[in-house]
Design an enzyme around this catalytic site. Sequence first.
Site, PDB file in Angstrom:
ATOM      1  N   ASP A   1       0.768  -1.036  -0.065  1.00 49.76           N
ATOM      2  CA  ASP A   1      -0.015  -0.046   0.133  1.00 49.76           C
ATOM      3  C   ASP A   1       0.709   1.306  -0.136  1.00 49.76           C
ATOM      4  OD1 ASP A   1      -2.214   1.854   1.157  1.00 49.76           O
ATOM      5  OD2 ASP A   1      -3.303   0.069   0.791  1.00 49.76           O
TER       6      ASP A   1
ATOM      7  N   ARG B   1      -5.818  16.632   2.644  1.00 49.98           N
ATOM      8  CA  ARG B   1      -4.772  15.724   2.880  1.00 49.98           C
ATOM      9  C   ARG B   1      -3.335  15.919   2.518  1.00 49.98           C
ATOM     10  NH1 ARG B   1      -3.539   9.040   1.855  1.00 49.98           N
ATOM     11  NH2 ARG B   1      -3.717   8.441   4.065  1.00 49.98           N
TER      12      ARG B   1
ATOM     13  N   LYS C   1      -4.029  -1.029  -6.793  1.00 56.69           N
ATOM     14  CA  LYS C   1      -5.206  -0.523  -5.982  1.00 56.69           C
ATOM     15  C   LYS C   1      -5.175   0.944  -6.283  1.00 56.69           C
ATOM     16  CE  LYS C   1      -6.368   0.767  -1.064  1.00 56.69           C
ATOM     17  NZ  LYS C   1      -6.056   0.214   0.247  1.00 56.69           N
ATOM     18  N   TRP C   2      -6.185   1.578  -6.848  1.00 59.39           N
ATOM     19  CA  TRP C   2      -5.995   2.636  -7.644  1.00 59.39           C
ATOM     20  C   TRP C   2      -6.830   3.683  -6.731  1.00 59.39           C
ATOM     21  CZ3 TRP C   2      -5.068   3.860 -13.145  1.00 59.39           C
ATOM     22  CH2 TRP C   2      -5.523   5.341 -13.465  1.00 59.39           C
ATOM     23  N   ASP C   3      -6.016   4.547  -5.769  1.00 56.66           N
ATOM     24  CA  ASP C   3      -6.762   5.375  -4.838  1.00 56.66           C
ATOM     25  C   ASP C   3      -6.941   6.876  -5.234  1.00 56.66           C
ATOM     26  OD1 ASP C   3      -7.745   5.879  -2.454  1.00 56.66           O
ATOM     27  OD2 ASP C   3      -6.169   5.216  -1.173  1.00 56.66           O
TER      28      ASP C   3
ATOM     29  N   ASN D   1      -7.660  10.141  -3.059  1.00 53.09           N
ATOM     30  CA  ASN D   1      -7.992  10.463  -1.696  1.00 53.09           C
ATOM     31  C   ASN D   1      -8.246  11.960  -1.323  1.00 53.09           C
ATOM     32  OD1 ASN D   1      -7.619   8.287   0.131  1.00 53.09           O
ATOM     33  ND2 ASN D   1      -5.439   8.203  -0.313  1.00 53.09           N
TER      34      ASN D   1
ATOM     35  N   ASP E   1     -12.741   2.635   4.611  1.00 53.32           N
ATOM     36  CA  ASP E   1     -11.558   2.496   5.429  1.00 53.32           C
ATOM     37  C   ASP E   1     -11.906   2.075   6.953  1.00 53.32           C
ATOM     38  OD1 ASP E   1      -9.445   3.437   3.696  1.00 53.32           O
ATOM     39  OD2 ASP E   1      -9.623   5.426   4.312  1.00 53.32           O
TER      40      ASP E   1
HETATM   41  C1  GLA Z   1      -6.957   5.693   1.637  1.00 50.89           C
HETATM   42  C2  GLA Z   1      -7.097   4.393   1.427  1.00 50.89           C
HETATM   43  C3  GLA Z   1      -6.328   3.365   2.478  1.00 50.89           C
HETATM   44  C4  GLA Z   1      -5.087   3.322   2.252  1.00 50.89           C
HETATM   45  C5  GLA Z   1      -4.734   4.864   2.537  1.00 50.89           C
HETATM   46  C6  GLA Z   1      -2.992   5.185   2.149  1.00 50.89           C
HETATM   47  O1  GLA Z   1      -7.241   6.132   2.661  1.00 50.89           O
HETATM   48  O2  GLA Z   1      -8.741   4.152   1.507  1.00 50.89           O
HETATM   49  O3  GLA Z   1      -7.059   1.912   2.274  1.00 50.89           O
HETATM   50  O4  GLA Z   1      -4.612   3.228   1.105  1.00 50.89           O
HETATM   51  O5  GLA Z   1      -5.223   5.700   1.654  1.00 50.89           O
HETATM   52  O6  GLA Z   1      -2.866   6.511   2.409  1.00 50.89           O
END
Ligand code: GLA
Length: 755
Positions: A366, A442, A475-477, A479, A547
């Site tokens: 991650d 963030r 995993k394509w985030d 935020n 989360d």
């Molecule tokens: C987001 C994602 C988490 C994790 C964090 C990493 O909050 O939802 O699962 O990957 O970012 O910074």
Amino acid sequence: MNVEFLADWKAFRLETEHSVYLMQIGKAGDLRHVYYGPPVARDHALFDLSSRIERAFSPYPEGLSPAESPDLAPLEISGFGCGDYRNGAVTFEKENGNCATSLVYDSHRIVSGKPSLPGLPASFAENGAARTLEIRMRDLFSGVRVVLSYSVFGNSDLIARSIRVENTTKQRIVIRKLMSAQLDFHTGNFELLSLHGHWGNERNFVRRKLERGATVIRSLRGMSGSHSTPAFALASPGTSEENGEVYGVMLLYSGSFHAEIELDPYFSLRAAIGLEPENFFWNLDPGESFQAPEALILYSNRGLGEFSRSCHRFLRDHLIRSPWKNRRIPVLLNSWEALYFDFNESDLLRTAREAAALGMELFVLDDGWFGKRNDARSSLGDWRVNPEKIRDLGSLSRRIHEEKMMFGLWIEPEMISVDSDLYRQHPDWVLQVPGAPRSLCRDQLVLDLARAEVVDFLFESISSLLHSARIEYVKWDCNRNLTEVFSSAYPARRQGEICHRYMLGVYELLERILAAFPGLLLESCSGGGGRFDAGMLYYSPQIWCSDNTDAVSRIPIQLGTSLFYPVSSMGAHVAASPNHQTRREIPWELRGALALSGSFGYELDPSHLSPEEKRTVRAQIVCFRKYAELIRCGNFQRLDETFGANDIAAWGWVAENQDEALFFLVRKTALPWWYGPRTVLRFRGLNPDKEYCLESSGEIIHGSTLMNAGFLLLNFGWECECKSFYFRAVREISSGKNAALLSPEVPTSAGIRRM
Ligand code: GLA
């Protein structure tokens, strides 16, 4: 499945497996909505244009009678400013400043198959098993063409709708509003069902009675967001899991959206969904066209359970493209809650080795592996491995594969940190109003994906990353949500396009990555489940649900999500106890049940587990392997009516052939032992004419008993108590049915005591 033009009545008839949809060209050339519901015959009574409603003071087109007022009729698509005072679907601003818009029928065609939509997610029909009706309309004030498209599919009740605007004129128009689907009803005695929440508590089920006036469900965030979901349903009052009429609407879009449900003063109802008009307008020059996102509609008269199962089947068969949808996905271990930002290569290898020894199959690295990222304040955009933590990604991946694990990686491509090499090189590549204040979230900004060079850059960086090592999963985030949506690459008159152009850029990037790496398992994510929508499912077969990894908190999240989206699409992991978000102590059984009710994986440090806990994890993984097919392909059953809001929740899956079923029953909070709680659990979806063996006890019980009398559980009262019930059919009973046993009216107190 059929589409017909009924020439005698100038009407269109769409037929799905269990529903009929009718439209008719009105005297004024408008397209009137006639009927949507259970099958009806081709009956002239439906299309009789002579008996129209008249109402005082409703405007009507000059030369026609007051009965032709657009304010009175159910319409397929309504314009603006011509006497229909309800919430409209289409507004075009013309060069002379006029915004009045009125659409009339022009022509139509019926074609085989389901066309894709350029640059947008869209449903598809394999082997062309679909029919599509395209109705061309014309705006009376500009001549601009609007093409309404309706597709019906074999073996499904969902209808795909979309709208394309073609500027066939010589003047530029500005699209000020464009809904993807409008649904009008003469009477609107419905409850509105929708999903709402926030970070850590996404997609809770909300049911409300509609009152006169408009109810809006929307996102202004530039993403669908965790606060509202781009989908809703209208249900007859009191609709339960097993009974009642439901109309559903889902938008295949991941950006800002707008759904408006309006009960007018006369109790007629109009519902519509599409792009959020507040941060949208689009310039359409002569010769250009604009495609609005697709919407799906569904009618079901068999309650919410069957409604959801129809949505799940359709999304799996006609929207999710990933080859992974037909495979058992590998059991993953995600490093986030195991290590957060604090790791080096040997920590990763140790964790992967221990995970592999427990039977896990995919190690996901991650956040924190790139740039100089040791917390959330820097390096987004610098998609190069941090040599202080990892020598190189290729050798790390190789060593993880040597442990017999696949390798996955977290990225957040749409974002940029101010403290990053990318920002230092391209400070103009972010969404911002030059010289004006801007908002951080963030500690990060949003890249301007409306710019082609940004999309190209991201494609190159992600491709070279994926070429640099063997990476099977991403995993394509994403935020944060969008603010100060302004792109210095576009002129002033195009700034209202940027929000949508951003989303088109995201879709283009995803499409290019998947075309270059077709076997990649993509899990989309957005600060937890902040972009869980049908648009994203077109690209990623699973989406991180929340989360909040606390299994108790996840019950309403996952059950709420199941109103529209398949269980197999919900990213769900077993996390450590006490939980990192809530500090709650949660037993393994319950943590396992919630992860099994999703994509299944772990998010904990295996080196912190005792030998006994390791045995539990191994056993859970054996369970996952055993039930994976049933959970992926089985029919999902919610066993209560509250979508996880109650203290007790129950749900499960029944195989299509009804030979196998798995159910979970959970109690969230404790009752004192002397209270003597009694719980009757009535199962759903089994075959009343089959006998089932309950695996845990070996008892043989009739399907009718399990569904009608149910199980009586005594003292099911511990906090976070979780029980599972796995049934296998052992015999089909062909005769001697007991009418009393089959009656659905057996009172709950008749449950048979089992535990
Ligand atoms: C987001 C994602 C988490 C994790 C964090 C990493 O909050 O939802 O699962 O990957 O970012 O910074």
